[in-house]
Design a protein around this motif. Structure first.
Motif, PDB file in Angstrom:
ATOM      1  N   GLN B 138       0.832  -1.199   0.000  1.00 56.03           N
ATOM      2  CA  GLN B 138       0.000   0.000   0.000  1.00 56.03           C
ATOM      3  C   GLN B 138       0.875   1.261   0.000  1.00 56.03           C
ATOM      4  O   GLN B 138       0.636   2.197  -0.778  1.00 56.03           O
ATOM      5  CB  GLN B 138      -0.884  -0.074   1.247  1.00 56.03           C
ATOM      6  N   TYR B 139       1.923   1.256   0.832  1.00 57.88           N
ATOM      7  CA  TYR B 139       2.777   2.444   0.882  1.00 57.88           C
ATOM      8  C   TYR B 139       3.700   2.537  -0.327  1.00 57.88           C
ATOM      9  O   TYR B 139       4.045   3.636  -0.766  1.00 57.88           O
ATOM     10  CB  TYR B 139       3.577   2.490   2.188  1.00 57.88           C
ATOM     11  N   GLU B 141       2.797   1.733  -3.228  1.00 56.31           N
ATOM     12  CA  GLU B 141       1.945   2.347  -4.244  1.00 56.31           C
ATOM     13  C   GLU B 141       1.846   3.852  -4.011  1.00 56.31           C
ATOM     14  O   GLU B 141       1.856   4.641  -4.954  1.00 56.31           O
ATOM     15  CB  GLU B 141       0.551   1.714  -4.210  1.00 56.31           C
ATOM     16  N   ARG B 142       1.769   4.222  -2.745  1.00 59.19           N
ATOM     17  CA  ARG B 142       1.678   5.636  -2.412  1.00 59.19           C
ATOM     18  C   ARG B 142       2.893   6.400  -2.930  1.00 59.19           C
ATOM     19  O   ARG B 142       2.784   7.527  -3.404  1.00 59.19           O
ATOM     20  CB  ARG B 142       1.570   5.786  -0.891  1.00 59.19           C
ATOM     21  N   LYS B 144       4.594   5.401  -5.386  1.00 58.53           N
ATOM     22  CA  LYS B 144       4.561   5.147  -6.841  1.00 58.53           C
ATOM     23  C   LYS B 144       5.667   4.223  -7.337  1.00 58.53           C
ATOM     24  O   LYS B 144       6.170   4.398  -8.447  1.00 58.53           O
ATOM     25  CB  LYS B 144       4.607   6.481  -7.609  1.00 58.53           C
ATOM     26  N   ALA B 167       8.645   5.098   2.206  1.00 52.31           N
ATOM     27  CA  ALA B 167       7.630   4.055   2.395  1.00 52.31           C
ATOM     28  C   ALA B 167       7.992   3.179   3.591  1.00 52.31           C
ATOM     29  O   ALA B 167       7.132   2.809   4.391  1.00 52.31           O
ATOM     30  CB  ALA B 167       7.509   3.202   1.130  1.00 52.31           C
ATOM     31  N   VAL B 197       6.343  13.361  -3.216  1.00 48.35           N
ATOM     32  CA  VAL B 197       5.865  12.418  -2.208  1.00 48.35           C
ATOM     33  C   VAL B 197       5.752  13.100  -0.848  1.00 48.35           C
ATOM     34  O   VAL B 197       4.770  12.926  -0.114  1.00 48.35           O
ATOM     35  CB  VAL B 197       6.811  11.199  -2.121  1.00 48.35           C
ATOM     36  N   GLN B 200       2.769  15.423  -0.689  1.00 55.01           N
ATOM     37  CA  GLN B 200       1.531  14.657  -0.555  1.00 55.01           C
ATOM     38  C   GLN B 200       1.346  14.186   0.893  1.00 55.01           C
ATOM     39  O   GLN B 200       0.259  14.268   1.459  1.00 55.01           O
ATOM     40  CB  GLN B 200       1.585  13.458  -1.500  1.00 55.01           C
ATOM     41  N   LEU B 201       2.473  13.711   1.493  1.00 52.92           N
ATOM     42  CA  LEU B 201       2.425  13.269   2.886  1.00 52.92           C
ATOM     43  C   LEU B 201       1.986  14.394   3.812  1.00 52.92           C
ATOM     44  O   LEU B 201       1.203  14.198   4.746  1.00 52.92           O
ATOM     45  CB  LEU B 201       3.822  12.835   3.334  1.00 52.92           C
ATOM     46  N   GLU B 204      -1.493  15.033   4.768  1.00 54.24           N
ATOM     47  CA  GLU B 204      -2.236  13.983   5.457  1.00 54.24           C
ATOM     48  C   GLU B 204      -2.175  14.072   6.968  1.00 54.24           C
ATOM     49  O   GLU B 204      -2.572  13.146   7.666  1.00 54.24           O
ATOM     50  CB  GLU B 204      -1.734  12.610   4.989  1.00 54.24           C
TER      51      GLU B 204
END
Lengths: 314, 261
Positions: B138-139, B141-142, B144, B167, B197, B200-201, B204
């Motif tokens: 999952q991470y 993918e986050r 990429k 990740a 990245v 984006q983090l 959150e």
């Protein structure tokens, strides 16, 4: 070549019979004494125990050395029992006829000392190497003292200590087996060298690896086992195998305290009037045995290095 | 001299709980070298802090004190309400909640990308393998790069390695992420993929403390910029005022040097 094979005599009851047959090497001496070379003075009726141990050894080693062995996981667990089972088989007791360890000899003795030394010196060496880098002064001082003392003394001296002097230090009446003492000394000797080889590997690990492990909250032992040691051991493989090979060949030194390894058996054979003068054949035979074992170890270390190479596989 | 923002000293002690990190009168020496001088800093939960300053100014040392990669000799540091002391148990608890991304990535070269990511969840959080793998994917993918999961770090580019490192930190679901010059070792064309990245983090809600010279990043995501020199916090401000209206000579000099080249 002619001397080795074409002109050689492979059977015969003595040197004279050999030379009557052919002008080359007299391999009959090896054939006649093969049992002695293999088992030493191990009682003939009990030799199946040595053979069985060898079979067990092969079955234990394969899963350890190679990944693609079926049921490897279970085999590795069973491998833990190997030293105990083999010790029982070879020494006897508990239902088996006891065999005194001074009857051990030949290749069997080489394997017993070599494999015990190799098997135990690696873990002890790892602990000593970690101990030498420990932040706890007591552990560090002990490790350094141990390593430097053992390294500073020739193996022969340690073997003499094992065979003669140790009795003076023990309380009267307490004795323990000469072979056991030799095994301990050889193992300790190899451990000290092993520790330094592994320390070299540990020092090659960048500080960032320790920091990354720490920053994840891994315990010291987890970090060592999962991150540092796998990398350090990989770097140390050539040195580790070098130490193994050295240890394996050093087993021949036990001859000086009266244990008969293949070299000892060889010399004893040459002392037999029937076979005098055949030193070339005898020593060549022993040399070939050692070469095969050591070359095998060297090849395996090559294989291992290739297998573990993850740096540049693009 | 040093201008301390008002908020720092007053309620620090009583309200340590509401801060992700508090540092009070922290000093550190390397031998005789005074690396950190009287550091006072409170980081609120969810806050994004950018620390900048010339090399040798103590910024890396400061964030490395937060997860005890470096030990401070004086003062008090609390992380998530727990005080950092010599107690190794406390340190390990804090390290579980604080992820760190290094300048040189520090991935484990003998493990695959996926194994790098699952190691800590499995061994520290005692997570079952399947679950750890799922979270790691999952991470990945986050950031990429899920398609690189089975490769070794040595097979990846610098930018990819740094994204794996991010990740890997995220897999522990940390509450605080420390970044120690995460783009300084990268080629220019790879910096953007890592910054993307990180940006984006930042959206959150995780607490982030970044040592970086990426001023664009600082202005986009930073809640506060801290300027350090000679082991001291010289100035701290919101990014707009920090860049447009620096107060101190040393800050002005530093900004003119990094912005005009």
């Amino acid at each position: 070549m002619d001397w080795l094979f074409l002109d050689a005599a492979f059977t015969g009851g003595s040197r004279d019979e050999c030379s009557a047959k052919a002008g080359g090497a007299c391999w009959a001496v090896i054939g006649e004494r093969l049992n002695l070379f293999t088992y030493g003075f191990y009682p003939a009726a009990e030799r199946w125990r040595v053979n069985l141990s060898l079979v067990l050894l092969i079955f234990t080693l394969f899963p350890i050395l190679f990944e693609k062995v079926p049921y490897r996981k279970y085999a590795l667990h069973i491998a833990v029992a190997f030293p105990f089972v083999t010790a029982w088989l070879l020494v006897g007791g508990l239902g088996l006829t006891p065999v005194e360890t001074d009857q051990f000899g030949g290749f069997m003795l080489t394997l017993v000392i070599g494999i015990t030394g190799i098997g135990f010196s690696l873990p002890i060496g790892i602990l000593l190497a970690l101990g030498r880098q420990s932040k706890l002064p007591a552990i560090q001082i002990f490790s350094i003292g141990f390593i430097e003392f053992i390294r500073g003394v020739p193996l022969i001296t340690l073997l003499f200590v094992a065979s003669t002097m140790l009795n003076y230090f023990l309380p009267p009446g307490v004795t323990f087996d000469l072979l056991l003492r030799v095994l301990i000394m050889v193992t300790l000797f190899a451990s000290a060298y092993m520790a330094e080889v592994i320390r070299g590997g540990l020092q090659a690990i960048p500080k960032g690896q320790f920091e990354a492990a720490d920053s994840m909250g891994l315990h010291y032992w987890s970090a060592m086992r999962l991150i540092v040691l796998p990398q350090a051991m990989k770097i140390s493989i050539p040195g580790i195998v070098n130490t193994f090979i050295g240890l394996y060949k050093d087993t021949t030194l036990v001859i000086i305290i009266g244990l008969l390894d293949p070299l000892g058996i060889g010399r004893a054979s040459l002392a037999d009037t029937k076979w005098t003068g055949l030193s070339t054949e005898v020593y060549l035979f022993v040399a070939i045995f050692f070469f095969i074992s050591c070359f095998g170890m060297a090849r395996y270390s090559q294989h291992l290095e290739n297998k573990l190479e993850t740096d540049h596989k693009r | 001299m040093t201008q301390k923002p008002e908020s720092v000293n007053e309620e620090t002690k009583s309200a340590a709980g509401k801060y992700a990190v508090t540092m009070r009168d922290v000093h550190k020496w390397y031998g005789k070298f005074h690396a950190l001088k009287n550091i006072n800093l409170n980081v609120e939960v969810g806050e994004k802090i950018v620390i900048c300053g010339p090399s040798g100014s103590g910024k890396s040392t400061l964030i490395r004190c937060i997860n005890r990669l470096e030990e401070h000799q004086q003062g008090e540091i609390t992380v998530e309400g727990i005080e950092l002391s010599h107690d190794i148990k406390n340190i390990e608890i804090i390290r579980r909640e604080v992820g760190m991304v290094f300048q040189h990535f520090n991935l484990f070269p003998h493990l695959t990308v996926l194994e790098n990511c699952t190691l800590a969840p499995i061994w520290v959080r005692k997570m079952p393998l399947a679950e750890a793998n799922a979270i790691a994917m999952q991470y990945l993918e986050r950031v990429k790069i899920p398609e690189q999961a089975d490769k070794y770090p040595g097979q990846l580019s610098g930018g990819q390695q740094q994204r794996v490192a991010i990740a890997r930190s995220l897999c522990m679901k940390p509450r605080i992420l420390l970044f120690d010059e995460p783009t300084s070792a990268l080629d220019p064309e790879m910096i953007k993929e890592v910054l993307d990245v990180m940006i984006q983090l930042a959206s959150e809600g995780i607490t982030m403390i970044c040592v970086t010279h990426e001023m664009g990043f600082a202005r986009t995501v930073g809640d506060r910029v801290i300027f350090m020199d000679n082991g001291e916090i010289i100035e701290e401000n919101n990014p707009d005022d920090f860049f447009l209206n620096p107060q101190h000579e040393r800050t002005k000099l530093f900004l003119s040097q990094i912005l005009n080249h």
